[in-house]
Structure formats: structure tokens, C-alpha cells
Design a protein around this motif. Structure first.
Motif, PDB file in Angstrom:
ATOM      1  N   LYS A 190       0.821  -1.208   0.000  1.00 34.63           N
ATOM      2  CA  LYS A 190       0.000   0.000   0.000  1.00 34.63           C
ATOM      3  C   LYS A 190       0.853   1.256   0.000  1.00 34.63           C
ATOM      4  CE  LYS A 190      -3.860  -2.194   2.433  1.00 34.63           C
ATOM      5  NZ  LYS A 190      -4.707  -2.197   3.664  1.00 34.63           N
ATOM      6  N   ASN A 191       1.956   1.191   0.728  1.00 31.27           N
ATOM      7  CA  ASN A 191       2.836   2.350   0.843  1.00 31.27           C
ATOM      8  C   ASN A 191       4.218   1.885   1.271  1.00 31.27           C
ATOM      9  OD1 ASN A 191       2.598   1.921   3.741  1.00 31.27           O
ATOM     10  ND2 ASN A 191       0.627   3.006   3.595  1.00 31.27           N
ATOM     11  N   ALA A 192       5.139   2.832   1.467  1.00 31.30           N
ATOM     12  CA  ALA A 192       6.509   2.495   1.829  1.00 31.30           C
ATOM     13  C   ALA A 192       6.575   1.848   3.209  1.00 31.30           C
ATOM     14  CB  ALA A 192       7.381   3.758   1.800  1.00 31.30           C
ATOM     15  N   ALA A 193       5.747   2.324   4.151  1.00 26.97           N
ATOM     16  CA  ALA A 193       5.772   1.775   5.506  1.00 26.97           C
ATOM     17  C   ALA A 193       5.394   0.287   5.498  1.00 26.97           C
ATOM     18  CB  ALA A 193       4.826   2.558   6.412  1.00 26.97           C
ATOM     19  N   GLU A 194       4.410  -0.067   4.679  1.00 26.11           N
ATOM     20  CA  GLU A 194       4.029  -1.485   4.601  1.00 26.11           C
ATOM     21  C   GLU A 194       5.148  -2.312   3.988  1.00 26.11           C
ATOM     22  OE1 GLU A 194       0.973  -3.637   1.817  1.00 26.11           O
ATOM     23  OE2 GLU A 194      -0.118  -2.884   3.591  1.00 26.11           O
ATOM     24  N   GLY A 195       5.881  -1.713   3.052  1.00 21.37           N
ATOM     25  CA  GLY A 195       7.023  -2.412   2.469  1.00 21.37           C
ATOM     26  C   GLY A 195       8.095  -2.702   3.497  1.00 21.37           C
ATOM     27  N   VAL A 196       8.390  -1.709   4.367  1.00 19.68           N
ATOM     28  CA  VAL A 196       9.380  -1.902   5.430  1.00 19.68           C
ATOM     29  C   VAL A 196       8.898  -2.973   6.401  1.00 19.68           C
ATOM     30  CG1 VAL A 196      10.543  -0.802   7.379  1.00 19.68           C
ATOM     31  CG2 VAL A 196      10.287   0.437   5.212  1.00 19.68           C
ATOM     32  N   ALA A 197       7.614  -2.939   6.744  1.00 18.94           N
ATOM     33  CA  ALA A 197       7.070  -3.933   7.673  1.00 18.94           C
ATOM     34  C   ALA A 197       7.178  -5.337   7.087  1.00 18.94           C
ATOM     35  CB  ALA A 197       5.620  -3.596   7.994  1.00 18.94           C
ATOM     36  N   LEU A 198       6.916  -5.477   5.794  1.00 15.74           N
ATOM     37  CA  LEU A 198       7.030  -6.787   5.150  1.00 15.74           C
ATOM     38  C   LEU A 198       8.474  -7.267   5.153  1.00 15.74           C
ATOM     39  CD1 LEU A 198       5.796  -9.113   3.528  1.00 15.74           C
ATOM     40  CD2 LEU A 198       6.090  -7.733   1.449  1.00 15.74           C
ATOM     41  N   ALA A 199       9.401  -6.359   4.884  1.00 20.15           N
ATOM     42  CA  ALA A 199      10.818  -6.723   4.902  1.00 20.15           C
ATOM     43  C   ALA A 199      11.246  -7.165   6.294  1.00 20.15           C
ATOM     44  CB  ALA A 199      11.667  -5.544   4.428  1.00 20.15           C
ATOM     45  N   GLU A 200      10.766  -6.476   7.322  1.00 23.25           N
ATOM     46  CA  GLU A 200      11.104  -6.855   8.690  1.00 23.25           C
ATOM     47  C   GLU A 200      10.520  -8.213   9.062  1.00 23.25           C
ATOM     48  OE1 GLU A 200      12.837  -5.361  11.762  1.00 23.25           O
ATOM     49  OE2 GLU A 200      13.863  -5.270   9.827  1.00 23.25           O
ATOM     50  N   THR A 201       9.315  -8.472   8.560  1.00 25.30           N
ATOM     51  CA  THR A 201       8.703  -9.780   8.810  1.00 25.30           C
ATOM     52  C   THR A 201       9.554 -10.902   8.214  1.00 25.30           C
ATOM     53  OG1 THR A 201       6.482  -8.816   8.811  1.00 25.30           O
ATOM     54  CG2 THR A 201       6.645 -11.191   8.435  1.00 25.30           C
ATOM     55  N   ILE A 202      10.049 -10.667   6.996  1.00 29.29           N
ATOM     56  CA  ILE A 202      10.900 -11.658   6.339  1.00 29.29           C
ATOM     57  C   ILE A 202      12.212 -11.816   7.108  1.00 29.29           C
ATOM     58  CG2 ILE A 202      12.235 -12.130   4.249  1.00 29.29           C
ATOM     59  CD1 ILE A 202       9.960 -10.754   2.679  1.00 29.29           C
ATOM     60  N   ARG A 203      12.815 -10.694   7.491  1.00 28.40           N
ATOM     61  CA  ARG A 203      14.095 -10.766   8.189  1.00 28.40           C
ATOM     62  C   ARG A 203      13.957 -11.517   9.518  1.00 28.40           C
ATOM     63  NH1 ARG A 203      16.377  -8.766  12.258  1.00 28.40           N
ATOM     64  NH2 ARG A 203      14.615  -7.382  12.726  1.00 28.40           N
ATOM     65  N   CYS A 204      12.910 -11.213  10.258  1.00 21.95           N
ATOM     66  CA  CYS A 204      12.711 -11.889  11.547  1.00 21.95           C
ATOM     67  C   CYS A 204      12.403 -13.382  11.357  1.00 21.95           C
ATOM     68  CB  CYS A 204      11.569 -11.217  12.315  1.00 21.95           C
ATOM     69  SG  CYS A 204      11.935  -9.537  12.870  1.00 21.95           S
ATOM     70  N   ALA A 205      11.668 -13.701  10.295  1.00 24.24           N
ATOM     71  CA  ALA A 205      11.353 -15.110  10.027  1.00 24.24           C
ATOM     72  C   ALA A 205      12.613 -15.895   9.715  1.00 24.24           C
ATOM     73  CB  ALA A 205      10.363 -15.212   8.867  1.00 24.24           C
ATOM     74  N   VAL A 206      13.529 -15.289   8.967  1.00 24.05           N
ATOM     75  CA  VAL A 206      14.798 -15.968   8.664  1.00 24.05           C
ATOM     76  C   VAL A 206      15.632 -16.122   9.921  1.00 24.05           C
ATOM     77  CG1 VAL A 206      16.989 -15.746   7.415  1.00 24.05           C
ATOM     78  CG2 VAL A 206      14.824 -15.191   6.255  1.00 24.05           C
ATOM     79  N   GLU A 207      15.673 -15.078  10.730  1.00 25.10           N
ATOM     80  CA  GLU A 207      16.467 -15.140  11.954  1.00 25.10           C
ATOM     81  C   GLU A 207      15.928 -16.195  12.923  1.00 25.10           C
ATOM     82  OE1 GLU A 207      18.230 -12.013  15.282  1.00 25.10           O
ATOM     83  OE2 GLU A 207      16.220 -11.705  14.441  1.00 25.10           O
ATOM     84  N   GLY A 208      14.620 -16.355  12.955  1.00 22.15           N
ATOM     85  CA  GLY A 208      14.025 -17.311  13.887  1.00 22.15           C
ATOM     86  C   GLY A 208      13.941 -18.721  13.358  1.00 22.15           C
ATOM     87  N   HIS A 209      14.259 -18.908  12.080  1.00 19.32           N
ATOM     88  CA  HIS A 209      14.162 -20.238  11.481  1.00 19.32           C
ATOM     89  C   HIS A 209      15.461 -21.002  11.691  1.00 19.32           C
ATOM     90  CE1 HIS A 209      12.802 -23.369   8.784  1.00 19.32           C
ATOM     91  NE2 HIS A 209      13.897 -23.230   8.039  1.00 19.32           N
ATOM     92  N   LEU A 210      15.353 -22.250  12.099  1.00 18.16           N
ATOM     93  CA  LEU A 210      16.535 -23.084  12.322  1.00 18.16           C
ATOM     94  C   LEU A 210      16.822 -23.899  11.069  1.00 18.16           C
ATOM     95  CD1 LEU A 210      15.826 -24.342  15.958  1.00 18.16           C
ATOM     96  CD2 LEU A 210      17.152 -22.351  15.206  1.00 18.16           C
ATOM     97  N   PHE A 211      18.010 -23.760  10.518  1.00 16.58           N
ATOM     98  CA  PHE A 211      18.424 -24.496   9.333  1.00 16.58           C
ATOM     99  C   PHE A 211      19.253 -25.695   9.780  1.00 16.58           C
ATOM    100  CE2 PHE A 211      17.598 -20.199   8.088  1.00 16.58           C
ATOM    101  CZ  PHE A 211      17.006 -20.295   6.839  1.00 16.58           C
ATOM    102  N   ASN A 212      18.692 -26.861   9.593  1.00 15.11           N
ATOM    103  CA  ASN A 212      19.356 -28.082  10.062  1.00 15.11           C
ATOM    104  C   ASN A 212      20.260 -28.647   8.977  1.00 15.11           C
ATOM    105  OD1 ASN A 212      17.997 -28.158  12.623  1.00 15.11           O
ATOM    106  ND2 ASN A 212      16.152 -28.846  11.533  1.00 15.11           N
ATOM    107  N   TRP A 213      21.459 -29.015   9.401  1.00 18.40           N
ATOM    108  CA  TRP A 213      22.411 -29.665   8.497  1.00 18.40           C
ATOM    109  C   TRP A 213      23.046 -30.838   9.233  1.00 18.40           C
ATOM    110  CZ3 TRP A 213      23.811 -30.832   3.913  1.00 18.40           C
ATOM    111  CH2 TRP A 213      25.100 -31.271   3.625  1.00 18.40           C
ATOM    112  N   ARG A 214      22.609 -32.037   8.834  1.00 10.80           N
ATOM    113  CA  ARG A 214      23.086 -33.265   9.465  1.00 10.80           C
ATOM    114  C   ARG A 214      22.823 -33.212  10.971  1.00 10.80           C
ATOM    115  NH1 ARG A 214      28.544 -34.086   5.662  1.00 10.80           N
ATOM    116  NH2 ARG A 214      27.329 -34.488   3.754  1.00 10.80           N
TER     117      ARG A 214
END
Length: 483
Positions: A391-415
Motif C-alpha cells: 500500500k505504501n513504503a511503511a508497509e514495504g518496510v514492515a514486510l521486509a522486517e517480517t521476512i528478516r525476523c522469520a529468517v532469523e528465527g528459522h533453524l536451518f538443520n544440516w546433518r
């Protein structure tokens, strides 16, 4: 030959042997009855559809290759003859010849099906022509033996008649049975789409008016046009109907092809061979076109999507924007550039196989969070781009933060280890301008790239939309830290 085997039409199922046996008995009886009724109508007496239909059924469903299923079909033939004829021992031999055609075709096609990954599909379609030839020869040998004494003809005329009939009907019918499928959507035929069918009808009429042996081939160009324009099942059906009509017209001397022959063969024998030879051509063309189209789709898919991560490639993203995705036309756009923090250390510490798995998992996670808001593309290495409608720039920043936090909170398992990743994001927002979306994207991408550089300079694991950065508590850890 893979194109011949449609899986959308399944009257038989491997887990229902009794129902399968009953269906085989009913089908055999039905088409035996149909063939017997056609014998009573002089114009249609040239067809014996039973062998072609049952050969196609057994060839199509590999789990039917069992002796008891073949025996059920044979018993159905014998039962019909016992009720309707007084052939006695001759019935055993004649119906055995029918089973020879059916079993030979089923086994040869099954063998080809197991090996078809090693050969081009058009060549396999041509082999179907050869298989019908071999099966018709064997069937004609036993059929002629069984038929001697039932009429005034000798062995060789009977052999020629059996062979011509089985060969022509096999070439016409078997491809139809192998490709039969339910339409995926209602047929919507327009005048232009009907033109190949009109051409077939006109060419058959031309055969009637012009006559001669060569007239049987008049329909070939129109059938090839059908092969290029229509799907394989439709092509097979049109070819069957065209060949059948021509055989009937020749038999009733509506198409006159009688000509002297050094071998003194009957004109119907020659006509059947000619029509069967012609009939395989559009099938081969149709299979070739389908194979080419499938290859083109695969090439397009590989060009538009990154092979490793299954998201858009750089060129695929530009192609999607060039086509004008309706989600973005006239919308406020947010373009993000994402870079996995310290990704090089993952390859150095755990190997490139681990790095590939991380890229795959990362792309899937980002796509999952983004959902229908936009599209993800791998721009190269560990750098990804996102185009989202906001809708606007603020929503874009919020979406980016949601993605960043989701990556940070996701555990990537390797073996036996768990990897913690973070991502740096630079973004830019603006209204989609009139004209190609690629122009708006490129303009925003330049700003997003500058903001990504700012995110990295400020310690990574943050989102930057301008001079100010949205940061998290603490500092970014090197990618791949183990917990």
C-alpha cells in the motif's frame, strides 16, 4: 512411447482383480458382438475391432499382463462362439489367433515401455507400426489355418485377408486406446480450429471424385495438419475415423482403385496396407510435436526458474515483469534485495553441499512468508530480489522486517547441526509508472542496492529503506553459528 500412455482414464485398478476380470470378460464379449454385427452389414464387414481394442487395453495397463486375465478374454470369445456358431474345433484355433495378436502387441509394447527412456518418442511411435505388422502376421497364420474349410477360400487368400484386416485395424485402433483420456476442460471449438477437420473431409471427397490408388493418400496432408493443431488423442481418433471411412469407400467401390498387379493381390489387401501406412504418419507427427512442445516447456522452465532454489532466475523475473503481472500493474511497489549474512563462511566451514541446502531452505522460507504479496528471484550467489505490491513504503518496510525476523528465527538443520542465519535487506518503494514494469523495477533496484550496502555497513541483520535502518537488538552473528 511415453506420450501414448494416458493416466487420466482408469477403468481398471490393480487392487481390484475380480472387477478387472469381469471388465475384461464384458469388453471382450461386447466388441466380439460388435464385430459380429459389423459382419452382417456389407459396408462395415471389413472391420474386426476386438483385437485392436483388447491389445490396447492390455498394453495400457501393465498390471493386466497376467495369464488369468488373458484366459478370461479367451474364454469370453469361446463362450460367444459356443452360443452363436457351430464352428467346434475351428473356434479354438480362430480365437487362439485373436489372442496371438492381443498378447503379441501387449508384450511388445510393454517391452518398449520399459525401455522408452533410451529412445526418442517419434521412433517409438514408428515401432508401434512394426509391432502391428508382426502381430498381424502371426495372427494371420493361425487364423488362416482355423478358417480353412469354413468357406471356399484356400490358405493364402485367407492369410492375406486376415493379415490386411488385423494390420490396418491394429494401426488405426491401438493408438486410440493407448491415448484415450477424459477432456480436462469443456471443448470450445471455433471455426478456425475446425479447419483441419474440414480439410480432412474435403480430401476424402477428392479421393471419391478423382479415384485411383494415389487418392488414398489425399487425406495425409490434412491429417498431418490435425497432428500439428490437435492433441495426440484427438489426432489418433481423427486418423481412425478417416482410415475407417476410406476402407469402407474402397470396399464399396466409391473410391475406385482397381488396377492390374503383377502379384494379383486383391485391391482391398492393397488398400488396407496403404491406409495403415498412411495412418501412422500423423501419429508420428503428433508425437513429435508433443515431444518438441514438452522440451520447449522444459527449456522455458529452466530459463525462467533457478534450478537450485526453485524461485525465479534473474531472467525469469524480468520475463514475468515484461508479461505484466496483474498483481503489480498500477500498484505501489516495494523492491527488496536480500543478502545472506556471512554466507561464504558456510561454504568454507561446512562445504558447498551445505551451502546449496541453505540456499534452497532460505528461498523456500522467504517465499512462504511472502505468499501472494509478490515474487522472489535469485539474482546470483546468495543474493535474492523481491518484488511486492504494498500500500505504501511503511508497509514495504514492515514486510521486509517480517521476512528478516522469520529468517532469523528459522533453524536451518544440516546433518547433526543447527545453523542460525541472518539476512541483510535493502529496499526501495515507489508507484509503478506507465509503461513496462521492468523500467520501474530497475529504477527501484538501484536504490535497493544502495540500501543493502548500508545494511551491511551498519553490521548486517537489518533492513534499510533510506538513511535510517531498522535494526535488531544485538549485532549480527557470523552465518552458520552452531547451537
Amino acid at each position: 512411447m511415453h506420450s501414448f500412455f494416458s493416466t487420466s482414464f482408469l477403468p481398471f485398478r490393480e487392487d481390484r482383480p475380480l472387477i478387472n476380470a469381469a471388465l475384461i470378460f464384458v469388453l471382450t464379449t461386447l466388441f466380439y458382438f460388435l464385430g459380429a454385427m459389423l459382419r452382417l452389414v456389407e459396408e462395415l464387414s471389413l472391420f474386426w475391432p476386438l483385437n485392436g481394442v483388447m491389445a490396447g487395453v492390455f498394453a495400457r495397463y501393465a498390471f493386466l499382463h497376467r495369464w488369468h486375465y488373458y484366459l478370461m478374454s479367451y474364454l469370453a470369445m469361446l463362450a460367444y462362439d459356443a452360443v452363436t456358431t457351430r464352428w467346434g474345433i475351428a473356434s479354438l484355433i480362430i480365437n487362439f489367433s485373436n489372442m496371438v495378436f492381443i498378447i503379441t502387441m501387449a508384450l511388445l509394447i510393454a517391452r518398449e515401455r520399459r525401455q522408452m527412456t533410451k529412445a526418442p518418442q517419434p521412433m517409438n511411435a514408428l515401432k508401434l507400426f512394426g509391432y502391428c505388422f508382426v502381430a498381424a502376421l502371426l495372427c494371420a497364420f493361425f487364423g488362416a489355418i482355423g478358417s480353412v474349410g469354413l468357406n471356399d477360400h484356400g490358405f493364402w487368400p485367407l492369410f492375406a485377408d486376415w493379415f490386411g484386416e488385423q494390420f490396418s485395424t491394429g494401426v488405426l485402433i491401438v493408438p486410440c486406446i493407448l491415448t484415450m483420456s477424459r477432456p480436462r476442460s469443456p471443448l470450445k471449438l471455433h471455426a478456425q480450429q475446425l479447419m483441419p477437420l474440414v480439410a480432412v473431409a474435403v480430401s476424402v471427397l477428392a479421393s471419391v471424385f478423382i479415384g485411383g490408388a494415389g487418392s488414398l493418400a489425399f487425406a495425409l496432408p490434412a491429417l498431418i495438419w490435425c497432428a500439428v493443431r490437435y492433441p495426440l488423442p484427438v489426432t489418433c481418433l481423427v486418423t481412425l475415423l478417416t482410415g475407417g471411412v476410406e476402407i469402407i469407400l474402397v470396399a464399396n467401390q466409391i473410391i475406385e482403385i482397381t488396377v492390374g498387379s503383377p502379384l494379383a493381390v486383391s485391391h482391398m489387401f492393397s488398400a488396407r496396407l496403404g491406409i495403415a501406412t498412411m495412418a501412422i504418419c500423423p501419429v508420428i507427427v503428433s508425437v513429435s510435436v508433443e515431444a518438441i512442445n514438452r522440451l520447449m516447456r522444459q527449456v522455458s522452465l529452466r530459463a525462467d526458474f533457478d534450478f537450485l532454489t526453485r524461485v525465479y532466475s534473474r531472467s525469469g523475473l524480468y520475463e514475468a515483469l515484461t508479461r505484466g503481472d496483474k498483481r503489480f500493474t498500477g500498484q505501489h511497489l516495494t523492491v527488496m534485495l536480500l543478502d545472506i549474512d556471512y554466507f561464504k563462511s558456510i561454504n568454507d566451514n561446512y562445504g558447498h553441499e551445505c551451502g546449496d541446502k541453505v540456499l534452497m531452505s532460505f528461498a523456500q522460507k522467504v517465499q512462504q512468508v511472502l505468499g501472494e504479496h509478490g515474487v522472489v528471484a535469485r539474482m546470483g550467489g546468495e543474493e535474492f530480489a523481491i518484488v511486492a505490491a504494498t500500500k505504501n513504503a511503511a508497509e514495504g518496510v514492515a514486510l521486509a522486517e517480517t521476512i528478516r525476523c522469520a529468517v532469523e528465527g528459522h533453524l536451518f538443520n544440516w546433518r547433526q547441526q543447527t545453523l542460525h542465519l541472518t539476512v541483510s535487506i535493502g529496499l526501495s518503494s515507489g508507484q509503478a509508472q506507465a509503461g513496462p514494469l521492468t523500467e520501474t523495477f530497475e529504477t527501484l533496484l538501484v536504490v535497493a542496492d544502495e540500501n543493502l550496502y548500508r545494511s551491511k555497513r551498519m553490521g548486517r541483520n537489518c533492513t534499510t529503506a533510506g538513511d535510517e535502518a531498522q535494526t535488531v537488538d544485538g549485532t549480527a552473528q557470523p552465518a552458520g553459528s552452531i547451537s
